[in-house]
Design an enzyme around this catalytic site. Sequence first.
Site, PDB file in Angstrom:
ATOM      1  CG  ASN A 462     -16.286   9.264   1.024  1.00 46.90           C
ATOM      2  OD1 ASN A 462     -17.492   9.454   0.902  1.00 46.90           O
ATOM      3  ND2 ASN A 462     -15.403  10.228   1.183  1.00 46.90           N
ATOM      4  CE  LYS A 668      -0.912   4.861   3.773  1.00 44.94           C
ATOM      5  NZ  LYS A 668      -1.053   5.782   2.612  1.00 44.94           N
TER       6      LYS A 668
END
Length: 803
Positions: A462, A668
């Site tokens: 995507n 993260k």
Amino acid sequence: MSVNRHVHKFGGSSLADAGCFKRVANIVAEHSQPHDLIVVSAAGKTTNRLLKIIELAKQADDATGEALKGLIEFQSKLVNELLTEQKAKQIVSALDREHHQIASVLEGELSTFNINQLLSFGERWSARLLAALLSELDCQAEWLDSREFFKAELSAQPQVDVEQSAPLLAQCLAAKSACRIVVTGFICSDSQGRTVTLGRNGSDYSATELAALADAISTTIWSDVAGIYSADPRLVKDAQLLEQLALNEASELSRIGSSVLHARTLEPLARSRQKVNLRCSYAPKDGQTLIYRKGIKSNAAKIVTSVDDIVLLELTFKQDFSRHATGLLAELAKNHLAPATRHKHSETGSLRMAYTRELVDEALTRIDHLAAQFQVQRVERSEGYCLVALVGAGVCDNPQQCYQFFQQLAEQPLEFIHSSADKLSLCAVVRKITLEPLLKELHTNLFKQKRKLGLVVFGKGNIGSQWLSLFAEQKAELEQRYPLSLSLAGVFSSQRGQLDFTGLDAKQALTGEPNLTLIWPDLFDKLSRHPYDELVVLDITASESVSAYYSEFARRGFHVITANKHAGASEQANYTALKTSFADHGSHWLSNATVGAGLPVQSSIQHLRQAGDQILAISGIFSGTLSWLFQQYDGSVAFSELLADALNQGLTEPDPREDLSGNDVQRKLLILAREAGFSLELDDIQLQSLVPERLAGLALEDFLDAMVELDEPMLQAYNDAKRQGKVIRFLAKINPQGQAEVGLASIDERHPFANLKPCDNIFAIESQWYKKNPLVIQGPGAGREVTAGALQADLVSLCSALS
């Protein structure tokens, strides 16, 4: 305990007067730390004045005394202008004693060692004065005479004896207090303690040699120029400062005869960990050139250089021309007397060598010494020449640049052109001409051409497909904005892909027929033969196997733009090694898409730190999925129903446990913490998963059937928070002590983290500058469009850096 030192070196032009001394003291205060070493030359023209005084004394000229008096007055004036009265009085008194000492030596035999002793005063005066000035500015410093540790025997080009000097330096440093140490450049002592000078550009050489002996991290050479340019900026006004240059290219430039950097200065780099920076003491913010040790793949010149006064030596040999000429050249190189360029003429049996005027007499002496050994029959010396050269790794393999060079030189009174064996330079010797017009034309023709960037993409999902569309839309604009030509060279999925160095159409790359199976050794073999000036790898995967090749990308000089978190969240040792490898090979590793999608989180942290701020803490909501879930969840609908709704909308991963586990948020936080300067491993971050242990091991279908088991603990957490007037959110945070955690937390209903738009991320950055009111960055932290935009923003940054 080892000390991470840096060395800073200031030449005579940087210490020309009292104003210069003050400027240097401010630079030392701002750009150095306690334990750093400061190497200095004699102030201004002090060495030249001492040489003139020595020459007058040799001639028994009555002007000797007046010349010496004038030099002592110059030094005294510097002291009185810079220091407080009490400290100045001590140093002026010492200068008076040294005045008498010098005068006494001048009246006696002026042997080589006595002359060296006299010349050493210039550096000693500078070191003593700068150390005193720094101390008065609350930047504690002492000075050190390098003759106490640098050992070298007298010769035309003295070389520091590393084995003798290293332990002596260790003793000297151990005896000094924990402060900056100002060291004399240029001078050392022999085995009998007599003064020896290090010859041409000895101060720069002594700085890098000192850094090697002290295991320093870097040497910064401060002079009157900001570094190395693509041409002499005095002659070519649009010459560009080169921010980075490989050691082999810098060595070649210095060997040819550049006045900015000399070959001996670079020798210690090969056996030490130091990097060398070149900066301007008159304008410290004007940029710099970094010399890094490892070479990179390149096929283009970076510099047009010239020497306007060249002497040609033409040698003929009695017999066996080729063998003796090769042997002589090797012997000269061993003695640091390699010619700037040379030309073998087999038919006439002659060897022509080009030397700078600075080196030619020494070379002639050495050739005379070697003449019998190498059957030299005759040596002829000719003057009135100049040299023009292109320097850069692989320049000789660049047909376009070679053609331009030959075309331009064909119109000049050319003697010969020679390409170096290592393909680092292409040199031409011509009869003396005005060089400026030729250099300007060469620079324009060679460096105003667009540089070619090849892009290889891993990941056709995507985000990958979205970025390819974005690249197709913006390619023309980027090429108009920057002097670059961008070519999509390859697109790969996990197993197969397309590679075409003539270029692929970005929109058709997704549907095109693959022509390669992804076998990494074969792919690297093909990529190593790419025709571009720079190759850029875009990793738009979540694959750990792709990230495992980042070190190889760096080693080959490829740039990497990534949305893949694995490398940034790998073990600290691997992460540090990768950062070092990319820096050492002059490559960029851009990873702003790994956290916050298109939000400028990493770049903001980087900019703050580069500006001198210190990051203290980071906190926030780093998952768009978990942000949506807990913004929607109010206990009226079962958590499992809400999760199923999110799954049906495509807001979660196909397996929702990947979101609920918090592993992605943990990675993260680790990436941001490292960018902020914290040293952490993934396991150092405490993680509270929302997936019960029993559900974690189920097959996906079984987990989806069992999601109702999440309802009770979530409702309890919600109700517990509600009773306190709070809400629950999935937070990540690291505090100033480096303690980090990820998990569910209760926060006040009015807290900034409590009221976000659906799927928003929020990052709060606390720093020295943003301590009371943190810097907050909020917006969509996931999605194909914003993540593709973050990748494109990194590409734009790379284009800017390479232009």
